[in-house]
Write an enzyme that holds these catalytic residues in place. Structure first.
Site, PDB file in Angstrom:
ATOM      1  CG  ASN A  61      -6.830   6.041   9.586  1.00 54.38           C
ATOM      2  OD1 ASN A  61      -6.690   6.893   8.706  1.00 54.38           O
ATOM      3  ND2 ASN A  61      -6.475   4.775   9.389  1.00 54.38           N
ATOM      4  CG  ASP A 102      -1.481   3.545   3.093  1.00 54.89           C
ATOM      5  OD1 ASP A 102      -1.236   3.801   4.289  1.00 54.89           O
ATOM      6  OD2 ASP A 102      -1.867   2.422   2.704  1.00 54.89           O
TER       7      ASP A 102
END
Ligand code: IPE
Ligand code: IPE
Ligand code: MG
Length: 240
Positions: A68, A20
């Protein structure tokens, strides 16, 4: 207190990473988010090679979650382009590198070209005896558990399985991660303190390691620091 440097755990066999911070890395440089994903994909190559050199049996990375899909279409397209590029390279290099490649997630949601390449890397992986790199793509931990429940329910309906036979081992065989070693260490970059729907079943007794480092900045030394921290943990699994 334990003496510093005491190593309680043998090295991990299976490490997972939530990669991330790509977007923030790019934004901090005044560049489009896509640049962060490009840099992040380079970090992934470096860390995968390093993990193999460290003797890991399995490395599992979170590349794209079911959530996502909410991102802007242009960003999603950019991520798919990088996935295809990686797969095309992997077809040529994985045998030489001794890395088996596997995908965890909803394959039907993959673009057709990527799906075909993934079928190729599946075939090549059968010939390789080495570390398994699993890329979680269109992956969600809750999706994975639901899918396994449906699969087993279907087998029961067909009379091939009886509900009392559904134990831990049977359930694990129905997960995307079937056959991988138990997860030892889960690393999250980018400063967030959550799992974001990653490996919910498998993380039950994994050691967790959080870092503020943004994924594109993550180095082999940072990876080694996470391994060292792991080895200083004492895993009790509910015992004493
Ligand atoms: C991780 O980086 C990559 C994906 C989720 C595809 P992000 O894109 O989430 O980066 P941040 O968290 O916005 O910085
Ligand atoms: C988790 O990161 C997913 C991947 C790294 C692929 P996100 O950036 O999507 O997680 P949240 O939205 O901060 O929970
Ligand atoms: Mg993020």
């Amino acid at each position: 207190m334990r003496p510093t440097g005491a190593q309680d755990c043998p090295p991990p066999r299976h490490v997972a990473i939530i990669m991330d911070g790509n977007g923030r890395w790019a934004e901090a440089r005044g560049r489009p988010r896509r640049a962060g994903h490009v840099a992040g994909s380079e970090t992934f190559r470096t860390i995968a090679t390093h993990a193999k050199n460290r003797g890991l049996a399995a490395l599992t990375v979170y590349a794209f979650s079911t959530e996502n899909r909410q991102r802007p279409p242009a960003e999603i397209r950019g991520i798919f382009v990088l996935l295809e590029k990686y797969l095309r390279e992997a077809v040529d290099s994985m045998e030489r590198d001794g890395i088996r490649l596997r995908f965890l997630g909803d394959r039907d949601a993959m673009p057709p070209a990527a799906r075909r390449l993934a079928e190729q890397t599946d075939l090549i992986s059968q010939r390789i005896d080495g570390m398994t790199v699993s890329v979680a793509f269109h992956y969600g931990g809750q999706d994975e558990i639901l899918r396994a429940a449906r699969l087993l329910a279907e087998r029961c309906r067909e009379g091939k399985l009886a509900p009392p036979d559904i134990d831990h081992a049977c359930f694990e065989q129905a997960l995307y991660t079937a056959g991988l070693p138990p997860l030892d260490l889960l690393i999250r970059l980018g400063g967030e303190l959550r799992l974001s729907n990653f490996l919910l079943w498998q993380a039950a007794y994994a050691e967790l390691y959080f870092s503020d480092i943004l994924w594109p900045d993550f180095t082999t030394a940072d990876f080694d620091a996470a391994l060292a921290a792991y080895q200083n943990r004492r895993r009790r699994f509910g015992g004493v």
